[in-house]
Every structure is written in structure tokens, then in C-alpha cells.
Motif scaffolding. Structure first.
Motif, short mmCIF file in Angstrom:
data_model
loop_
_atom_site.label_atom_id
_atom_site.label_comp_id
_atom_site.label_asym_id
_atom_site.label_seq_id
_atom_site.Cartn_x
_atom_site.Cartn_y
_atom_site.Cartn_z
N GLY A 69 35.01 -59.29 71.57
CA GLY A 69 33.72 -58.73 71.88
C GLY A 69 32.61 -59.75 71.82
N THR A 70 32.90 -60.98 72.22
CA THR A 70 31.89 -62.05 72.20
C THR A 70 30.90 -61.87 73.36
OG1 THR A 70 33.45 -63.60 71.22
CG2 THR A 70 31.52 -64.52 72.31
N ASP B 206 19.03 -46.85 65.41
CA ASP B 206 20.48 -46.97 65.50
C ASP B 206 21.10 -45.61 65.82
OD1 ASP B 206 20.65 -45.52 63.09
OD2 ASP B 206 20.99 -47.29 61.87
N ASP B 207 22.43 -45.54 65.87
CA ASP B 207 23.08 -44.31 66.28
C ASP B 207 23.06 -43.23 65.19
OD1 ASP B 207 24.89 -45.47 64.57
OD2 ASP B 207 26.53 -45.61 66.03
N ARG B 208 22.48 -43.54 64.03
CA ARG B 208 22.28 -42.54 63.00
C ARG B 208 20.84 -42.06 62.95
NH1 ARG B 208 25.84 -45.11 58.00
NH2 ARG B 208 27.45 -46.04 59.31
N PHE C 40 22.80 -51.79 70.30
CA PHE C 40 23.73 -51.92 71.42
C PHE C 40 25.12 -52.23 70.88
CE2 PHE C 40 25.81 -54.88 74.47
CZ PHE C 40 25.94 -54.04 75.56
N ASP C 41 26.14 -51.55 71.39
CA ASP C 41 27.53 -51.85 71.06
C ASP C 41 27.76 -51.80 69.54
OD1 ASP C 41 30.18 -52.50 71.98
OD2 ASP C 41 29.87 -54.54 71.25
N GLY C 42 27.12 -50.86 68.87
CA GLY C 42 27.33 -50.66 67.44
C GLY C 42 26.65 -51.66 66.53
N SER C 43 25.72 -52.47 67.06
CA SER C 43 25.01 -53.47 66.25
C SER C 43 23.55 -53.52 66.64
CB SER C 43 25.61 -54.87 66.45
OG SER C 43 26.95 -54.94 66.02
N LEU C 44 22.75 -54.09 65.74
CA LEU C 44 21.39 -54.47 66.09
C LEU C 44 21.41 -55.85 66.72
CD1 LEU C 44 19.50 -53.40 62.84
CD2 LEU C 44 19.20 -52.38 65.10
N ARG D 179 23.06 -61.07 66.25
CA ARG D 179 23.79 -59.80 66.22
C ARG D 179 23.96 -59.41 64.76
NH1 ARG D 179 29.51 -59.43 69.12
NH2 ARG D 179 29.98 -61.09 67.62
N ILE D 180 23.52 -58.18 64.42
CA ILE D 180 23.50 -57.74 63.03
C ILE D 180 24.27 -56.42 62.93
CG2 ILE D 180 22.03 -57.11 61.08
CD1 ILE D 180 19.74 -58.62 62.67
N GLY D 181 25.39 -56.48 62.26
CA GLY D 181 26.16 -55.27 62.03
C GLY D 181 25.61 -54.54 60.82
N VAL D 182 25.39 -53.22 60.93
CA VAL D 182 24.81 -52.45 59.84
C VAL D 182 25.74 -51.30 59.46
CG1 VAL D 182 22.45 -53.06 60.43
CG2 VAL D 182 23.45 -51.00 61.40
N GLY D 183 25.70 -50.95 58.19
CA GLY D 183 26.51 -49.86 57.68
C GLY D 183 25.66 -48.85 56.94
#
Length: 369
Positions: free
Chosen positions: A49-50, A233-235, A294-298, A310-314
């Protein structure tokens, strides 16, 4: 938030020397450094997913600042310095409007743009613009050919050569969120009577939105220096990217009534009075502007840092941080998710602080492969 509580925060603010918020920098290594406030987040190496740049959507623009997509898939783009609004459709670019009384100096001018979530029925387009007296939110309509004469729906936002904010986004609640700066007068960020250094939440008619901390006020959060990126985000959580001064830039998770500390605190303060950022970066690596989900990340665009994050959040905050495209395209201003499943990313090399190539400024198309 009660005004008495806000007033107590004003008394707690301390003076901080005003510094420059963005300037050109040179590329160094592929990964940047993020300082973590609430969660453990380390730079990560892109795997499956690069992201990769697959084309140039448009070129020859003059400091494109805001990008908003229409239901049909075309995009409206603002140019900060010219006051133009252009439509980009199927590779063609054409002017559809111009705000003639835009005051473009320093960081001010024609900034953010947002399309009504009910555009199919109301045709509304919203613009954030600097005039000789203030920053204001305008509303116009777009008939597919040209923008109509705009009307002012919210004014009185402090304006200056620096720190004008300008990003706008409609939330899942249908309300318009507007990022403002403190216009170089840092005490405004803690002033409950000022619209500077805030995130505002208003209706499509420009009124304070129902459910705001103070029902009579458009202020949603305060204590900001210069927010230039907003994303949900999606939440349904609201994130904001913010210019720091001499120390660190910030990524904040924004909640109603919260105070983010400026000018009493820059970055992480550990105070019960103020909310710490989720992540910070040295100002030499970021100067963050646009922000997108986008695509599950900021995804966060960097001006001085000349890179895309690209910042993945939980559940609790940021979990992974990756630096991309460092130094390849110069200063990066706005990032937005496109309807076709790609990202659009604007350069900002003609903003007076960059070194433009012959075809700058550009909008890059990014795909995840």
C-alpha cells in the motif's frame, strides 16, 4: 464552555515571542521524527500500500490553497494570491469566479473552500477570504458554469499578514467547521470574545451551530496559534494540524470546548488546564498545512518540511507515522481525498517562500499501490 472558565484561562496565558511559521528547507533523510503525547508512535517504513505519484492533475497555478470536490467529480480550487476560483474537470482547468477585493499579503488572501453536503439541491459553495478589515466566510452558488456573487455569512475574524487560518470542512453533523489563526496577536487565542485562534462551528447560514459549548458563540475550541488543516476520521473524530512557533508543530484531536494552550504552551505542557497534542514535530520538519482522511489514515502536507506524512490512528491516538516524498516536489500545501480513490496534493512553491519550477504550482495525483 462558560465564559468565566475561559476568562480564567486568559489570566493563565503567558507571553511568547512570535516567530516565523514557515520557510524553505533542504531535504535530508527519508524518515522524520514525531514526538508522542498520548500514544506510542514511531516512524515506520512503507510496505504494502505504498503511495506513489501517478500524474499531474494541473500545473501553472498560483499558490493553490483550497480544494473541494463537487458531486460530479470535478474540483473547485482557490488561488490565494489571485483571488481566482478554478474548476478542474477531466484534465481541463478554467476560471469560474474571482474575489476581487481579496487582500493577499503574506499568508492572507483567498484561502479555504467547502462544498455544501446538500449541493445537489442548494448549489452552495463556501469561501474563506481576507479583506482589508477581517477574514470572513462567504457563501455563493455554482450553476456548473460560474459562481454567483457571494454573500457574507460570517465576518469579524481577525486578519493579518500571518496566521489567518482558513481551512473549512463540513462535519458528519452537517455543520461547517472553520479554522482561524490569531493574526499574529497571540493573546487573541485565549480571548473568549475574539474569533482568532479558534476552531468555529457554524451552520450553513453562518450562525452558531446548535450544541456549541456556548450556544450564543460560534467557538468550538480555543487556544490555537494557526490551524491550517482539518479532517474527520471514519469514527467522526475531528483532527487539526497546527503551526507551532520556534519549537514544535502539532497534530491535535479536537473536542468541543477544549483549550489547546496557545500562547501559554507550545507543544506538550502536561497541564490539566490545556489539552496536549497527540503528536508534535520539530518546526524544521513539518510546518503542517492540509490534512485529509484517506485509506484508513490521516495524511498531512508539510510546507517547510517539504513532505507528506501518513499517520495511522487508533482508539487512543496516533500509532504509526511515515514521512513520504521528502524534498521531491518542494513545499506541499493541501491534501484531499478525491472521488476516484486517489489523493490530490498541491504544491505551494509560488507562495513567496519556495523555489518554483517552471510548471509550478501543481496538483499531484497519488495512488496507493
Amino acid at each position: 464552555m462558560p465564559r468565566t472558565f475561559l476568562a480564567s484561562l486568559v489570566a493563565a496565558a503567558t507571553a511568547v515571542h512570535l516567530g516565523a511559521c514557515a520557510s524553505p528547507s533542504s531535504p535530508s533523510v527519508d524518515e522524520g521524527t514525531a514526538r508522542v503525547s498520548r500514544t506510542v508512535a514511531e516512524p515506520s517504513t512503507p510496505g504494502a500500500g505504498t503511495p506513489r505519484v501517478t500524474g499531474i492533475v494541473a500545473s501553472g497555478l498560483d499558490t493553490p490553497w483550497g480544494v473541494a470536490f463537487l458531486p460530479g467529480g470535478s474540483a473547485l480550487v482557490t488561488e490565494r494570491n489571485t483571488g481566482r476560483i478554478v474548476e478542474i474537470s477531466e484534465g481541463a482547468t478554467r476560471e469560474v469566479g474571482r474575489i476581487d477585493d481579496t487582500l493577499a499579503q503574506g499568508e492572507s488572501g483567498l484561502l479555504g473552500i467547502a462544498v455544501s453536503p446538500t449541493f445537489d439541491t442548494d448549489r452552495f459553495v463556501y469561501l474563506y477570504v481576507t479583506t482589508d478589515s477581517d477574514n470572513r466566510v462567504l457563501r455563493t452558488t455554482f450553476d456548473g458554469t460560474a459562481l454567483a456573487e457571494p454573500e457574507v455569512i460570517h465576518d469579524g475574524i481577525p486578519a493579518g499578514r500571518i496566521h489567518d487560518g482558513g481551512r473549512m470542512i463540513f462535519g458528519p453533523d452537517g455543520m461547517l467547521y472553520v479554522a482561524t489563526g490569531e493574526a499574529g496577536e497571540r493573546e487573541l487565542a485565549q480571548d473568549p470574545e475574539s474569533l482568532g485562534g479558534k476552531i468555529l462551528r457554524i451552520t450553513g447560514d453562518g450562525e452558531p451551530a446548535p450544541g456549541n459549548p456556548d450556544p450564543a458563540s460560534p467557538v468550538y475550541s480555543l487556544g490555537h496559534r494557526n490551524v491550517q488543516g482539518l479532517a474527520f476520521d471514519d469514527r467522526g473524530r475531528l483532527w487539526a494540524s497546527e503551526f507551532g512557533q520556534n519549537d514544535v508543530d502539532e497534530l491535535n484531536l479536537v473536542t468541543a470546548g477544549a483549550n489547546y494552550g496557545w500562547p501559554a504552551i507550545e507543544g506538550m505542557g502536561g497541564s490539566d488546564e490545556f489539552v496536549d497534542p497527540v503528536l508534535t514535530w520539530p518546526v524544521s520538519e513539518a510546518s503542517p498545512s492540509g490534512l485529509a482522511w484517506f485509506d484508513g489514515s490521516l495524511w498531512m502536507a508539510g510546507l517547510r518540511g517539504e513532505r507528506l506524512w501518513r499517520i495511522g490512528v487508533g482508539d487512543a491516538g496516533a500509532e504509526t507515522v511515515t514521512s513520504l516524498l521528502r524534498g521531491e516536489y518542494g513545499r506541499l500545501r493541501t491534501v484531499v481525498a478525491a472521488p476516484d480513490g486517489s489523493l490530490w496534493l498541491t504544491t505551494s512553491n509560488r507562495d513567496g517562500r519556495g523555489s518554483p519550477a517552471d510548471d509550478d504550482d501543481r496538483i499531484l495525483r497519488i495512488e496507493i499501490s
